[in-house]
Design a protein around this motif. Structure first.
Motif, mmCIF file in Angstrom:
data_model
loop_
_atom_site.group_PDB
_atom_site.id
_atom_site.type_symbol
_atom_site.label_atom_id
_atom_site.label_comp_id
_atom_site.label_asym_id
_atom_site.label_seq_id
_atom_site.Cartn_x
_atom_site.Cartn_y
_atom_site.Cartn_z
ATOM 1 N N LEU A 1 0.673 -1.516 -0.009
ATOM 2 C CA LEU A 1 0.118 -0.195 -0.203
ATOM 3 C C LEU A 1 1.420 1.450 -0.211
ATOM 4 C CD1 LEU A 1 -2.918 -0.854 2.335
ATOM 5 C CD2 LEU A 1 -3.093 -0.483 0.134
ATOM 6 N N GLY A 2 2.020 1.452 0.365
ATOM 7 C CA GLY A 2 2.549 2.532 0.530
ATOM 8 C C GLY A 2 3.567 2.549 -0.973
ATOM 9 N N TRP A 3 3.592 1.646 -1.903
ATOM 10 C CA TRP A 3 4.565 2.104 -2.661
ATOM 11 C C TRP A 3 3.193 2.051 -3.492
ATOM 12 C CZ3 TRP A 3 6.488 -4.156 -2.572
ATOM 13 C CH2 TRP A 3 6.969 -4.504 -1.773
ATOM 14 N N LEU A 4 2.076 2.007 -3.944
ATOM 15 C CA LEU A 4 1.156 2.221 -4.545
ATOM 16 C C LEU A 4 0.511 3.314 -4.415
ATOM 17 C CD1 LEU A 4 -1.352 -1.054 -4.477
ATOM 18 C CD2 LEU A 4 -0.191 -0.243 -6.277
ATOM 19 N N GLN A 5 0.902 3.876 -3.218
ATOM 20 C CA GLN A 5 0.288 5.153 -2.634
ATOM 21 C C GLN A 5 1.076 6.669 -3.434
ATOM 22 O OE1 GLN A 5 0.681 6.668 1.099
ATOM 23 N NE2 GLN A 5 -0.982 7.638 1.925
ATOM 24 N N GLU A 6 1.706 6.265 -3.687
ATOM 25 C CA GLU A 6 2.846 6.873 -4.977
ATOM 26 C C GLU A 6 1.983 7.756 -6.227
ATOM 27 O OE1 GLU A 6 5.751 8.986 -3.947
ATOM 28 O OE2 GLU A 6 5.630 8.156 -1.764
ATOM 29 N N TYR A 7 0.991 6.487 -6.477
ATOM 30 C CA TYR A 7 0.061 6.633 -7.823
ATOM 31 C C TYR A 7 -0.471 6.886 -7.854
ATOM 32 C CZ TYR A 7 4.619 4.969 -8.689
ATOM 33 O OH TYR A 7 6.992 5.171 -8.914
ATOM 34 N N HIS A 8 -1.612 7.269 -6.391
ATOM 35 C CA HIS A 8 -3.286 7.681 -5.773
ATOM 36 C C HIS A 8 -3.763 8.617 -6.374
ATOM 37 C CE1 HIS A 8 -6.411 7.142 -4.290
ATOM 38 N NE2 HIS A 8 -6.543 6.197 -4.058
ATOM 39 N N ALA A 9 -4.496 8.831 -7.703
ATOM 40 C CA ALA A 9 -4.674 10.140 -8.109
ATOM 41 C C ALA A 9 -6.068 10.516 -6.764
ATOM 42 C CB ALA A 9 -5.430 9.664 -9.402
ATOM 43 N N HIS A 10 -5.780 11.208 -5.958
ATOM 44 C CA HIS A 10 -6.680 11.576 -4.670
ATOM 45 C C HIS A 10 -6.507 12.643 -4.949
ATOM 46 C CE1 HIS A 10 -2.484 11.103 -2.633
ATOM 47 N NE2 HIS A 10 -3.229 12.229 -2.431
ATOM 48 N N MET A 11 -6.772 13.703 -6.267
ATOM 49 C CA MET A 11 -6.794 15.001 -5.728
ATOM 50 C C MET A 11 -7.555 15.740 -5.748
ATOM 51 S SD MET A 11 -3.935 16.193 -5.960
ATOM 52 C CE MET A 11 -4.258 17.611 -6.192
ATOM 53 N N LEU A 12 -9.217 14.992 -6.292
ATOM 54 C CA LEU A 12 -10.483 14.929 -5.770
ATOM 55 C C LEU A 12 -11.278 13.897 -5.434
ATOM 56 C CD1 LEU A 12 -11.216 16.812 -9.006
ATOM 57 C CD2 LEU A 12 -10.766 18.089 -7.174
ATOM 58 N N ILE A 13 -11.708 14.037 -4.731
ATOM 59 C CA ILE A 13 -12.753 12.858 -4.690
ATOM 60 C C ILE A 13 -14.493 13.041 -3.834
ATOM 61 C CG2 ILE A 13 -13.610 11.367 -2.085
ATOM 62 C CD1 ILE A 13 -10.763 11.078 -1.529
ATOM 63 N N TRP A 14 -14.834 13.122 -5.377
ATOM 64 C CA TRP A 14 -16.421 13.750 -4.842
ATOM 65 C C TRP A 14 -17.149 12.432 -4.190
ATOM 66 C CZ3 TRP A 14 -16.656 17.540 -8.191
ATOM 67 C CH2 TRP A 14 -16.211 17.719 -9.046
ATOM 68 N N GLN A 15 -18.081 13.244 -3.405
ATOM 69 C CA GLN A 15 -18.799 13.230 -2.394
ATOM 70 C C GLN A 15 -19.323 11.471 -2.880
ATOM 71 O OE1 GLN A 15 -19.198 14.160 0.553
ATOM 72 N NE2 GLN A 15 -20.599 12.628 0.996
ATOM 73 N N GLY A 16 -20.336 11.748 -4.049
ATOM 74 C CA GLY A 16 -20.641 9.978 -4.514
ATOM 75 C C GLY A 16 -19.962 8.724 -4.419
ATOM 76 N N LYS A 17 -18.677 8.981 -4.560
ATOM 77 C CA LYS A 17 -17.644 8.166 -5.082
ATOM 78 C C LYS A 17 -16.827 7.768 -3.114
ATOM 79 C CE LYS A 17 -17.340 7.504 -9.764
ATOM 80 N NZ LYS A 17 -16.355 8.791 -10.481
ATOM 81 N N SER A 18 -16.750 8.795 -2.023
ATOM 82 C CA SER A 18 -16.153 8.291 -1.483
ATOM 83 C C SER A 18 -17.170 8.360 -0.189
ATOM 84 C CB SER A 18 -16.081 9.355 -0.399
ATOM 85 O OG SER A 18 -17.170 10.457 -0.264
ATOM 86 N N GLU A 19 -18.593 8.057 -0.697
ATOM 87 C CA GLU A 19 -19.710 7.362 0.433
ATOM 88 C C GLU A 19 -20.067 6.077 -0.775
ATOM 89 O OE1 GLU A 19 -22.168 7.753 1.665
ATOM 90 O OE2 GLU A 19 -20.647 9.641 2.656
ATOM 91 N N ARG A 20 -19.346 5.261 -1.695
ATOM 92 C CA ARG A 20 -19.496 4.156 -2.389
ATOM 93 C C ARG A 20 -17.966 3.598 -1.458
ATOM 94 N NH1 ARG A 20 -18.832 2.313 -8.791
ATOM 95 N NH2 ARG A 20 -20.006 -0.395 -8.117
ATOM 96 N N THR A 21 -17.429 4.064 -1.819
ATOM 97 C CA THR A 21 -16.099 3.175 -0.983
ATOM 98 C C THR A 21 -16.204 2.590 0.790
ATOM 99 O OG1 THR A 21 -14.387 4.176 -1.827
ATOM 100 C CG2 THR A 21 -13.383 3.242 0.108
ATOM 101 N N LEU A 22 -17.011 3.922 1.702
ATOM 102 C CA LEU A 22 -17.555 3.535 2.998
ATOM 103 C C LEU A 22 -18.252 2.679 2.902
ATOM 104 C CD1 LEU A 22 -17.994 7.084 3.920
ATOM 105 C CD2 LEU A 22 -16.136 5.583 4.764
ATOM 106 N N SER A 23 -19.544 2.608 1.922
ATOM 107 C CA SER A 23 -20.673 1.672 2.065
ATOM 108 C C SER A 23 -20.134 0.088 1.584
ATOM 109 C CB SER A 23 -21.453 1.845 0.688
ATOM 110 O OG SER A 23 -22.532 0.599 0.689
#
Length: 243
Positions: free
Chosen positions: A179-201
């Motif tokens: 996960l540490g290696w992957l974090q360098e390549y995570h595109a998280h500049m924007l988190i739309w509310q609907g998408k973050s809610e889906r992750t939480l769900s």
């Protein structure tokens, strides 16, 4: 009988010989974790070599995480853990990923394979306390849904906690490093509310299957969760949500 074409005898550096002998002292238990190695002067006399060879060998041991070296003190043997062992490939892995998009795809595939098995094991052995810890992390993540960086950080804590539930320190170490290696390549500049809610769900659903001791259900949900989020890791940093 035909002899090999090349049987050249390679002459080893003195530092390499010293390294092997010091490593043998540690591996054999002659020096246990927390104990110091002999002083440079003692080693010079014992092995019949100069100070440069001793210091080069010590630095090699330190780079492998076998000893710690503090100025003015003798080298001290470190306790070897799964994390310390896996960290030895950290720099090489980062270099490989930074220069090879194909290696990033391989890592994502390996992570998916690994986490499917890991969540199955967690579902088999999880206690009520383990489930409570996962739910606490989920609530922490929910509370920072508007903060992309924190959301992703806690997202990774959630997956690492599942690894810890297995009780296998190698799983925990591998999970944290991947996960540490992957974090360098995570595109998280924007988190739309609907998408973050889906992750939480999806996280909540995984917790339910772990609590129900349902390995098959937990694996199926985790597989779908990772399949949805894998495209968010790329060299081009394109994406919108956390995994």
């Amino acid at each position: 009988m035909t002899l090999p074409a090349n049987e050249t005898i390679v002459r080893r550096k003195l530092a390499d010989e010293v390294f092997d002998r010091l490593k043998a002292m540690i591996v054999s238990g002659e020096r246990s974790p927390g104990e110091t190695l002999p002083s440079e002067r003692e080693l010079m006399t014992r092995f019949g070599v100069g100070r440069p060879a001793i210091r080069e060998a010590m630095q090699a041991l330190a780079s492998l995480g076998l000893v710690t070296i503090n100025h003015g003190e003798r080298a001290r043997v470190r306790e070897i853990t799964a994390m310390a062992a896996i960290r030895q490939v950290d720099v090489v892995a980062q270099l490989l990923l930074s220069t090879s998009p194909e290696s990033l795809e391989h890592l994502k595939e390996a992570r998916s394979f690994f986490e499917r098995g890991m969540v199955r094991r967690a579902a088999e052995v999880a206690t009520a306390e383990d489930v409570a810890a996962l739910r606490a992390i989920l609530e922490d993540q929910r509370s920072v849904a508007g903060d992309a960086g924190e959301f992703v950080r806690i997202d990774m804590s959630f997956h690492n906690q599942i690894a810890k539930i297995t009780g296998n320190p190698i799983y925990s170490a591998v999970s944290e490093m991947m996960l540490g290696w992957l974090q360098e390549y995570h595109a998280h500049m924007l988190i739309w509310q609907g998408k973050s809610e889906r992750t939480l769900s999806e996280h909540a659903a995984v917790i339910e299957r772990i609590e129900a001791h349902d390995p098959e259900g937990a694996e199926k949900l985790m597989s779908g969760h990772l399949e949805r989020s894998n495209h968010l890791y790329s060299h081009n940093h394109e994406g919108e949500a956390a995994g």
